[in-house]
Each structure stands twice: as structure tokens, then as C-alpha cells.
Design a protein around this motif. Structure first.
Motif, short mmCIF file in Angstrom:
data_model
loop_
_atom_site.label_atom_id
_atom_site.label_comp_id
_atom_site.label_asym_id
_atom_site.label_seq_id
_atom_site.Cartn_x
_atom_site.Cartn_y
_atom_site.Cartn_z
N UNK A 37 0.81 -1.23 0.00
CA UNK A 37 0.00 0.00 0.00
C UNK A 37 0.84 1.28 0.00
N UNK A 38 1.98 1.26 0.70
CA UNK A 38 2.85 2.44 0.72
C UNK A 38 3.43 2.71 -0.68
N UNK A 45 1.54 9.49 -6.12
CA UNK A 45 2.23 10.78 -6.07
C UNK A 45 3.11 11.00 -7.29
N UNK A 46 3.80 9.95 -7.73
CA UNK A 46 4.67 10.05 -8.90
C UNK A 46 3.85 10.35 -10.16
N UNK A 47 2.67 9.75 -10.26
CA UNK A 47 1.83 9.97 -11.44
C UNK A 47 1.26 11.38 -11.49
N UNK A 72 10.91 0.49 -13.33
CA UNK A 72 12.12 1.21 -12.96
C UNK A 72 12.18 1.49 -11.46
N UNK A 73 11.04 1.84 -10.86
CA UNK A 73 11.01 2.23 -9.46
C UNK A 73 10.97 1.04 -8.51
N UNK A 74 10.15 0.04 -8.83
CA UNK A 74 9.91 -1.07 -7.90
C UNK A 74 10.43 -2.42 -8.39
#
Length: 129
Positions: A37-38, A45-47, A72-74
Motif C-alpha cells: 500500500x505504501x 504521487x509520482x503519477x 524502474x522504481x519497484x
């Protein structure tokens, strides 16, 4: 309830056999979520940020770009269908981009249509017989 009819029958049989405690003891079903969830909150927020902040050339989110950002992020890869579902769960919906450029100068367009375009149009060939 958003579940299959057979699931309800299974729950009812458990309730009939062992009561409410038997229902509570049933482990969660399905594949575990790949994003916590985090992480989903961070993704939301990134979107909401500018695409250029994430290295994209234009300001248009696509499923492919969202998937690229997630990978790329996760380090997690999703199908486009799943990305669509994630976006829906985050409260996003499909938006059609405006066809006109933000930088469009209406006065210049009007002048071009009235003066330049007519001069560029082909003149009919009139030949004398």
C-alpha cells in the motif's frame, strides 16, 4: 459481495459446520499483491508529477509509460490490463488529450488562414481555345 456464487456456498458450509470461528480461520486466498500500500501511495504521487520529471519527452501518461515507471522504481512488471486496474484503484481514469497545442497562437492561425493559405492555393488553369 463481489465474489463468485460458489465462494458464498463454501462460506455458508463453513459457517454451518464450525460457526463464525471457522470462517475467521480461513486463510486469505489469491496471489499476494506485488506492490505494498505504501508503494501504491508513492506511485500515485509520482503519477501526479510532471512526466518530464521522470525522463519522458511529452506530458502524456500511457499504460506503457506507467508500466515503465513501475518497473524502474519497484522492479515489478505488470501487464497493461493490470496497470489499468491499478490506475483505477488509485482513482485515475482515462482522459483524452486535447488535440490543440497549449502554445497555439490563435491570432497567428487566423492570419495564416486568411492571408497565407489563399495565396498558396492552386489557381485554376484557364486556357484559351
Amino acid at each position: 459481495m463481489g465474489v463468485a456464487r460458489q465462494t458464498v456456498y463454501t462460506w455458508k458450509a463453513l459457517l454451518d459446520e464450525g460457526g463464525i470461528d471457522a470462517l475467521r480461520a480461513v486463510p486469505g486466498r489469491g496471489r499476494p499483491a506485488k506492490l505494498e500500500p505504501e508503494q501504491l501511495a508513492e506511485l500515485r504521487g509520482a503519477l501526479l508529477q510532471s512526466l518530464t520529471a521522470h525522463g519522458f519527452g511529452t506530458e502524456l501518461w500511457t499504460l506503457k509509460r506507467v508500466g515503465s515507471l513501475i518497473k524502474r522504481t519497484y522492479g515489478v512488471e505488470f501487464s497493461q490490463t493490470q496497470i489499468w486496474r491499478i490506475l483505477g484503484a488509485l482513482g485515475f481514469s482515462a482522459q483524452k488529450p486535447d488535440r490543440r497545442a497549449i502554445e497555439r497562437d490563435e491570432d497567428a492561425v487566423r492570419h495564416w488562414k486568411r492571408h497565407t493559405w489563399p495565396a498558396l492555393k492552386k489557381k485554376p488553369n484557364v486556357t484559351a481555345d
